[in-house]
Scaffold this active site. Structure first.
Site: not given
Lengths: 378, 404, 378, 404
Positions: B136-137, B252
């Protein structure tokens, strides 16, 4: 050459722009798609007929003035702005031009008024491979007692999934690749032996592969002299490229406009993203390209109307530059919208999808660069 | 159990080979098929039952996360052993048993920033594929400017209360738990962010899939309305979440630039040169007939080669202990450009064959190429836009200054 | 493949870089130019000999290790940084490679040590038109009683205006364009019938057109078997392209470095010009290209040293990408320097001028793209 | 003497035709040769004596500046008459009698901003080519940011005293007078600039030619040390110079984008397609053999065509009274790109034939192409850099905002 519209053309432009904006928005296309219409939209066809848009290059009586290709270009540009799927390019431009250039008096009498009234729509069945190559026609038309028998496969024919009539380019002489030996035939879409395989396309406009299997047409289905169809086809395709370039200009302009609006509204790091200089320079360069492409399209439309000898060259110029423009702008539109641009709920993706179809039809930028070079002798 | 020399390593190799031979089902030694990928979790699906067997065995052994500590269920292998295991798996063409954001991103971060209890509680289920995590960014108003996030997290004494909205939450509709950045101090920007974990079944959580231009929906908009979260689910210190976030972004970015892109290649799709030869045709010497398109394809293929040589060079130099600078941003930028160029060329070479959406009338590979072309547009947006990468290179690598 | 230099190579790189910086700066080239030297610089040749740079790929004794092409590449990169005009590419790389690949034991014994010692310099006389086309050789070598008679015209031969010996590519069989039928000859520059027309070139390195009029050479002037010169020429040209790409990488890196320094010092509108985002993005993109080209050059050098089968492919990769890189960076270097960049007193113009020469020699980016595509089968 | 209708205009046409027939020497009806261009001034040189006759006659009649008022020596013609004169001159291929920054830039500004005495004093000598002017704008620290200029101009009661340095002063070493931007107030930026005129023979003025990368030296560094200037040589109001400067920049930008570039085309140089056909060769169908280069040349030629159509469109639309926006920046940017691309392609097509500097061994046209290639690099710098033009388009045309 005139880049300035006549008053009549200007009014037509305004009407077309307002109509596209109010009734043929991107949301309209989205709704059609979600309903599975695949570009079929009889209600719009009806409205276009009422507005008289099918007949803008068809004189009311022989020799009377029309809005010209320049007028039709304004309508196509307007429909390009909202990505509207309409039969105008195939019917009002391509079929009307082919019949005016090559049709017999009887053919003209029968079909031009039906086109102008929106009663009959057409689709040009030409390509047989995945790339535009107008003389690469292997579809055969063999003489029989009463007329011709057609056999062949036409790929990705725009509008063939809903048009009433097909204009089929077939070979009456020679081999695929020869300019000589092509002939044009009017074929009802529901003729025996015609199979329409509807295609679900990325732009939601749809298209169809058309198979012709022992399709029998009478002698008078032939448009223009046998074997010399390329003399009609070439100018028709130049005008198709110009008309499509006008549509592409509209699409690019609209994609640019929504991007500009986003740049002036979306904030990141506490700043409007349009206030970042790298974005500004990219936007400015696109604007320059837009302005220059607008000139090319205008010149090509005007040259076609004036019957100038450089129509082919200007057609290639307009189509190639419009192709590069709409490619760039539609990509930047998605990129500058960021994540939003990747969603189906937003419009940028629709512009990008339609752009690739526009780019491929009637010759890619690469194809037209090649032809431009050939026409310029290098 | 750390092997120190080549001999011991060879011993491990034999051991691993033997175990894999005995435990990897034959159907797991075939190339991966898109719809047999295993993501694990409470509602895990196994289209091929062998893939469950394979996951369970590997998870039990901790080899889904070979280098993680045994204490938390990992394989406890050294770097060298892990490489040997990788080689042995490649030798028999074993499929990866598990795809998981827990393995790739959250796990490494938790091992670095979490406390012992948290690791004990969450890591083993990641290793075994029992819990599927999402991230949840991003928020609607905070994309590139991630630290501008607004999702509120209030201290209610015995719990935290979360209200707000996330977007681009990958597979939020399928995930069991979320690791989430929230705002715990509104008076400051980066220093007011915390890193918190909670169950996606908590009351007040709703995930709505977003339909993308490619027709897929791997992302969600995720809404939090009065979501109660136990206090022991905060990772690291209160307002210390930004450091964890930055670390995670590194994981990421490097997993993306190492080729973890959606839209990269994919089976059933040929290269632009192949499609051009087929659809555009060739001249008498076998060259693609369109010289202009051919030149652009050649240019692209050179870019691809240069990219892979650059990855190789940086790896070698890193191994040799030489400084290689901020390579993640460079590779991320180049990988996005490369993949997008590839798909644009594919579409161009395919001509109208590349304009299909679905159904009959189009070649299957071509249909896939078209979807991946659309998917590839996200490459320059997700995980840090190309613009942000250029900013990073300009400022951190080249040392160019800000306006004063 | 190894991208990591050996300790010896690393030391060689440092020596070469320091030497170029201290003794062969752009100002050195400017001074040579102003003195009318046109690239002739005997003092530098002497120093290069003392440093042993002529012999880095020539083993001290048969079979001994050398610094390899990778080592020589470091020197060429260093001289590229400062645009130094030296005989290394023609002599230490091209001639040394040709003799090692094709020379007889006697030829090797005679010439390799003279090359290594800097006693004799060479120039490869190949091109006969303004574009690189290695098999387009019409220069004839006709057998006579004692050897061969050479007739032909070679254009823009680098170093021919000061080299001691020429390696002339001539035709002993077939027609211009044929791969078969080429032969390589060693011809003293002062041989009877050789005319050297010195050229004043844009990069101030100079070059010469070479005319061969009934030039008689003995049998043992032939390098390698007659008619099969292309088997030597092809690998030599690949290595020449790789060496030149290393030089270009150095030039591009240096032009980038001075640009970066300027961006971080020059102010406009009260701001450093390097703080404008559009400049930052352009600089960042150049840096990415630099990094990627560095990988290509390194891989090509290593492949040549390892005798890998993909040397040709990597040579084309390195030369094409280095060509595009140095083209872009040298243009941006001038543009980002603004008016200063347009002056002869500043260095950017020197980089731009040399870049075009580097781009043209041993195959343009366009030529190598074509070859890369051919090697990849499309 | 304003003709109001077509008939009167035809009368003027006949009159002009007759006069030109009688007064334009035959050698002035041949294409201009580079070294016969007349710049006038105190030290004017006339390589061809006819060019002096031609200048004197045209100057006397005021037709070097056809639309300027008769009162100041101009031709006093209406816009329509001036166009007719232009047509008639083109009909007989008459050369322009005078090249002059006075005619193109300074004169129009002085007519707009100067007082009557100044016009009487300076304009007639511009018309007759007796005074050659140069422009003192850019400074070493003020290029794109022109308003950052620092050349001081102090009020010494009965005169001004000027100290400072200009750069990029075109032909300062050959000019008689300079129109110059100076700083008369250091406490403010744009509002502290004045516009002043002085004789280049004034004590304390020194012009040093700058050698360019193309080998030419059309520009100077110009130094002012305690230069005394009479107070009646200030144009407009004190500290009001920036308005005049902006107006002059418009004249400059449009004269550049209208094709007044150095390095544009030029006689003796063929196009990139011609050179490519000659040096690269053609295939059996007559196409340039290198398909990649050919595609790029075609792209460039299309750009050229699009550019000229754009100029034509804007002219037509302006005539029709339609708004055409800030076209100067667009055309300036595009013209620079076009001309630079052209010369890069020329050099590429020429191969090693395009790498000559001077002397024997190279084709004359090729040598010229090489110099003009270098010259063309200035196109994106002079008269407003391409970057500044993009800024202008982004902000003034597209309405994009500044950082807040």
């Amino acid at each position: 050459m005139s880049f300035v519209l006549t008053e009549d053309q200007e009014m037509l432009r305004e009407t077309a722009t307002a109509f596209a904006r109010d009734e043929l928005s991107v949301n309209h296309l989205r709704a059609l798609r979600d309903a599975g219409a695949n570009g079929k939209d009889p209600r719009t066809r009806q409205k276009l007929a009422e507005l008289g848009f099918f007949g803008v290059i068809i004189p009311d009586e022989p020799g009377a003035e029309t809005f010209g290709l320049t007028g039709l270009g304004q309508i196509l540009e307007a429909q390009g702005r909202t990505l509207a799927a309409t039969p105008l390019l195939q019917t009002a431009l391509i079929a009307a031009t082919a019949l005016q250039l090559g049709g017999s008096p009887a053919q003209q009498a029968e079909w031009l008024s039906k086109i102008a009234g929106g009663e009959t729509t057409f689709a040009l069945a030409l390509d047989e491979s995945a790339h535009f190559a107008p003389y690469s026609v292997a579809t055969e038309a063999e003489r029989n007692g009463q007329g011709y028998t057609l056999n062949g496969l036409k790929k990705y024919v725009p509008d063939a999934h809903h048009a009433d009539m097909l204009i089929v380019v077939a070979r009456t002489f020679g081999e695929s690749g020869d300019r000589h030996g092509l002939s044009l035939f009017l074929v009802p879409r529901d003729a025996k032996g015609v199979t329409i395989a509807e295609l679900k396309t990325v732009d939601s406009h749809g298209a169809a592969h058309v198979t012709l299997e022992n399709v029998m047409v009478p002698e008078d289905a032939l448009v223009g002299p046998a074997d010399q169809g390329a003399d009609i086809l070439d100018p028709v395709l130049d005008r198709a490229a110009i008309g499509l370039a006008a549509e592409m200009l509209g699409s690019a302009q609209a994609a640019f406009d929504i991007t500009l609006e986003y740049l002036n509204n979306r904030k990141q790091f506490g700043q409007l993203i349009g206030s970042f200089q790298a974005m500004q320079h990219r936007a400015a360069k696109m604007f320059i390209d837009l302005e220059m492409t607008r000139s090319c399209v205008g010149a090509a439309l005007a040259a076609a109307d004036a019957g100038k000898s450089d129509v082919a060259e200007l057609a290639s110029l307009a189509k190639a530059r419009a192709g590069e423009l709409v490619h760039l702008v539609s990509n930047e539109c998605v990129q500058m919208h960021g994540g939003i641009g990747m969603t189906d709920a937003a419009d940028p993706g629709f512009y990008m999808k339609r752009a690739r179809v526009q780019e491929a039809l009637y010759g890619s930028a690469s194809w037209h660069r090649d032809r431009y070079a050939r026409l310029n002798g290098f | 159990m750390a092997y120190d020399n080549a001999e011991q390593l060879e011993g491990f190799r034999l051991e691993a080979r033997k175990w894999l031979e005995a435990n990897c089902p034959p159907s797991m030694r075939t190339p991966m098929v898109d719809d047999e990928v295993v993501w694990g979790g409470r509602n895990a699906t196994f289209k091929n039952p062998d893939s469950k067997v394979w996951l369970d065995r590997m998870g039990e052994k901790g080899w889904t996360a070979p280098e993680w500590p045994k204490e938390y269920g990992g394989g406890g292998l050294s770097r060298s052993e892990a490489r040997v295991l990788e080689q042995e798996m490649r030798r028999i063409k074993a499929r990866p048993p598990l795809f998981s954001f827990g393995l790739w991103m959250f796990g490494p971060a938790l091992l670095e920033f979490g406390n012992h209890e948290q690791k004990l509680r969450f890591i083993p289920d990641i290793v075994k594929g029992k819990t599927r995590w999402c991230q949840g960014y991003s928020e609607p108003g905070a994309g590139s400017d991630l630290a501008g996030l607004q999702t509120r997290c209030e201290d209610k004494g015995d719990h935290y209360l979360i209200n707000g909205q996330k977007v681009w939450t990958s597979y939020a509709d399928k995930a069991d738990w979320i690791f989430c950045l929230v705002r715990t101090d509104t008076s400051t920007k980066h220093e007011g962010i915390s890193f918190i974990l909670f169950d996606m079944k908590s009351p007040g959580v709703e995930a709505r899939p977003i339909q993308l231009i490619s027709g897929e929906s791997p992302f969600c908009e995720t809404f939090f309305t009065d979501v109660k979260v136990p206090k022991d689910q905060l990772v690291g210190r209160l307002n210390g979440g930004w450091d964890i976030a930055k670390r995670l972004l590194q994981f990421e970015r490097s997993s993306i630039s190492a080729g973890g892109f959606g839209g990269t290649g994919g089976s059933g799709i040929l290269g632009p040169d192949d499609y051009a030869k087929h659809h555009v045709g060739t001249d008498e010497t076998g060259r693609v007939a369109d010289g202009d398109l051919r030149g652009r394809i050649a240019d692209h293929k050179m870019y691809v080669k240069a990219f892979s040589l650059t990855v190789q060079r940086q790896t070698e130099q890193a191994k040799a202990g030489q400084a290689v600078g901020h390579t993640a941003s460079i590779l991320k930028y180049a990988a996005a450009k490369m993949n997008q160029d590839r798909h644009e060329l594919l579409i161009e070479a395919l001509g109208t064959e590349g304009l299909g959406w679905s159904g009959e009338g189009f070649d299957k590979g071509a249909l896939k190429a078209t979807r991946q072309w659309l998917r590839s547009k996200g490459n320059s947006i997700e995980g840090g836009t190309s613009e942000i990468n250029l900013n990073v290179i300009a400022k951190r690598v080249l040392g160019l200054k800000e306006h004063q």
